[in-house]
Design a protein around this motif. Sequence first.
Motif, PDB file in Angstrom:
ATOM      1  N   SER A   1       0.847  -1.188   0.000  1.00  0.00           N
ATOM      2  CA  SER A   1       0.000   0.000   0.000  1.00  0.00           C
ATOM      3  C   SER A   1       0.888   1.245   0.000  1.00  0.00           C
ATOM      4  O   SER A   1       2.109   1.126  -0.008  1.00  0.00           O
ATOM      5  N   PRO A   2       0.302   2.435   0.007  1.00  0.00           N
ATOM      6  CA  PRO A   2       1.118   3.653  -0.070  1.00  0.00           C
ATOM      7  C   PRO A   2       2.203   3.771   1.009  1.00  0.00           C
ATOM      8  O   PRO A   2       3.266   4.317   0.764  1.00  0.00           O
ATOM      9  N   VAL A   3       1.914   3.243   2.205  1.00  0.00           N
ATOM     10  CA  VAL A   3       2.912   3.246   3.271  1.00  0.00           C
ATOM     11  C   VAL A   3       3.172   1.792   3.647  1.00  0.00           C
ATOM     12  O   VAL A   3       2.263   1.069   4.044  1.00  0.00           O
ATOM     13  N   GLU A   4       4.418   1.394   3.477  1.00  0.00           N
ATOM     14  CA  GLU A   4       4.810   0.022   3.776  1.00  0.00           C
ATOM     15  C   GLU A   4       5.776   0.041   4.955  1.00  0.00           C
ATOM     16  O   GLU A   4       6.636   0.923   5.040  1.00  0.00           O
ATOM     17  N   ILE A   5       5.628  -0.929   5.854  1.00  0.00           N
ATOM     18  CA  ILE A   5       6.449  -0.992   7.062  1.00  0.00           C
ATOM     19  C   ILE A   5       7.230  -2.299   7.056  1.00  0.00           C
ATOM     20  O   ILE A   5       6.649  -3.370   6.872  1.00  0.00           O
ATOM     21  N   GLY A   6       8.532  -2.188   7.240  1.00  0.00           N
ATOM     22  CA  GLY A   6       9.359  -3.392   7.260  1.00  0.00           C
ATOM     23  C   GLY A   6      10.446  -3.299   8.302  1.00  0.00           C
ATOM     24  O   GLY A   6      10.515  -2.340   9.071  1.00  0.00           O
ATOM     25  N   TRP A   7      11.301  -4.296   8.307  1.00  0.00           N
ATOM     26  CA  TRP A   7      12.421  -4.349   9.241  1.00  0.00           C
ATOM     27  C   TRP A   7      13.615  -4.932   8.497  1.00  0.00           C
ATOM     28  O   TRP A   7      13.474  -5.452   7.392  1.00  0.00           O
ATOM     29  N   PRO A   8      14.817  -4.843   9.069  1.00  0.00           N
ATOM     30  CA  PRO A   8      16.043  -5.143   8.318  1.00  0.00           C
ATOM     31  C   PRO A   8      16.116  -6.501   7.632  1.00  0.00           C
ATOM     32  O   PRO A   8      16.746  -6.613   6.592  1.00  0.00           O
ATOM     33  N   GLU A   9      15.506  -7.531   8.159  1.00  0.00           N
ATOM     34  CA  GLU A   9      15.628  -8.853   7.548  1.00  0.00           C
ATOM     35  C   GLU A   9      14.821  -8.996   6.262  1.00  0.00           C
ATOM     36  O   GLU A   9      14.918 -10.004   5.574  1.00  0.00           O
ATOM     37  N   LEU A  10      13.990  -8.012   5.928  1.00  0.00           N
ATOM     38  CA  LEU A  10      13.103  -8.094   4.772  1.00  0.00           C
ATOM     39  C   LEU A  10      13.499  -7.103   3.689  1.00  0.00           C
ATOM     40  O   LEU A  10      14.191  -6.131   3.947  1.00  0.00           O
ATOM     41  N   ARG A  11      12.973  -7.326   2.516  1.00  0.00           N
ATOM     42  CA  ARG A  11      13.201  -6.426   1.398  1.00  0.00           C
ATOM     43  C   ARG A  11      11.880  -5.723   1.082  1.00  0.00           C
ATOM     44  O   ARG A  11      10.837  -6.371   1.021  1.00  0.00           O
ATOM     45  N   HIS A  12      11.925  -4.412   0.868  1.00  0.00           N
ATOM     46  CA  HIS A  12      10.686  -3.689   0.562  1.00  0.00           C
ATOM     47  C   HIS A  12      10.167  -4.107  -0.804  1.00  0.00           C
ATOM     48  O   HIS A  12      10.903  -4.622  -1.641  1.00  0.00           O
ATOM     49  N   SER A  13       8.869  -3.864  -1.053  1.00  0.00           N
ATOM     50  CA  SER A  13       8.202  -4.448  -2.215  1.00  0.00           C
ATOM     51  C   SER A  13       8.462  -3.747  -3.541  1.00  0.00           C
ATOM     52  O   SER A  13       8.121  -4.281  -4.578  1.00  0.00           O
ATOM     53  N   GLY A  14       9.023  -2.578  -3.515  1.00  0.00           N
ATOM     54  CA  GLY A  14       9.258  -1.929  -4.798  1.00  0.00           C
ATOM     55  C   GLY A  14       9.674  -0.492  -4.661  1.00  0.00           C
ATOM     56  O   GLY A  14       9.894   0.010  -3.576  1.00  0.00           O
ATOM     57  N   ARG A  15       9.745   0.156  -5.786  1.00  0.00           N
ATOM     58  CA  ARG A  15      10.214   1.541  -5.853  1.00  0.00           C
ATOM     59  C   ARG A  15       9.291   2.474  -5.074  1.00  0.00           C
ATOM     60  O   ARG A  15       8.089   2.525  -5.319  1.00  0.00           O
ATOM     61  N   ARG A  16       9.865   3.188  -4.166  1.00  0.00           N
ATOM     62  CA  ARG A  16       9.147   4.156  -3.341  1.00  0.00           C
ATOM     63  C   ARG A  16       9.971   5.428  -3.285  1.00  0.00           C
ATOM     64  O   ARG A  16      11.180   5.393  -3.452  1.00  0.00           O
ATOM     65  N   GLY A  17       9.313   6.539  -3.040  1.00  0.00           N
ATOM     66  CA  GLY A  17      10.010   7.813  -3.040  1.00  0.00           C
ATOM     67  C   GLY A  17      10.697   8.158  -1.739  1.00  0.00           C
ATOM     68  O   GLY A  17      11.751   8.789  -1.739  1.00  0.00           O
ATOM     69  N   ILE A  18      10.100   7.733  -0.624  1.00  0.00           N
ATOM     70  CA  ILE A  18      10.594   8.193   0.677  1.00  0.00           C
ATOM     71  C   ILE A  18      10.890   7.008   1.590  1.00  0.00           C
ATOM     72  O   ILE A  18      10.076   6.100   1.737  1.00  0.00           O
ATOM     73  N   LEU A  19      12.067   7.060   2.202  1.00  0.00           N
ATOM     74  CA  LEU A  19      12.469   6.096   3.218  1.00  0.00           C
ATOM     75  C   LEU A  19      12.512   6.805   4.551  1.00  0.00           C
ATOM     76  O   LEU A  19      13.182   7.838   4.687  1.00  0.00           O
TER      77      LEU A  19
END
Length: 150
Positions: free
Chosen positions: A78-96
């Motif tokens: 969704s527009p805001v995705e939440i993760g942690w270091p062991e995972l890879r984010h789902s795709g291109r996003r503008g802001i970290l």
Amino acid sequence: MTHATFYMIDETHLAADNDYLLHFACHQAAMSYRQGQKVYILAESKAQAEHIDEYLWQQEPDNFVPHNLIGEGPRGGSPVEIGWPELRHSGRRGILINLSQHAPNFAVTFSQVIDFVPCDEKLKQLARERYKLYRQAGIQLQTATAPDTP
């Protein structure tokens, strides 16, 4: 080119609000979402990511921000995705928004990075290390004072 802003968190912020950093990070995510940006919040741990997820679910309906933990929600996140270091984010996003104590090696794939300098000396030293790593990666850096109320 990637730009990073380090927000200085001082003791008055923490004295007024024990979870100030989490609230400020979620406020930044909400502002970015309302500006049409896709956001990735990198938590320090799965437990912190779940805490952020729960905090965002508890917002008033008028302030709701579509979000999900990595691996949940729609394909591509969704527009805001939440993760942690062991995972890879789902795709291109503008802001970290980095709540991790380490500089993620994928920070340069974002146009903007939001990071924090806590008042605790040990955590401040870790922020200095992230600052150096971002600079070595060619990221344009600036610092700002965190607002009194997010």
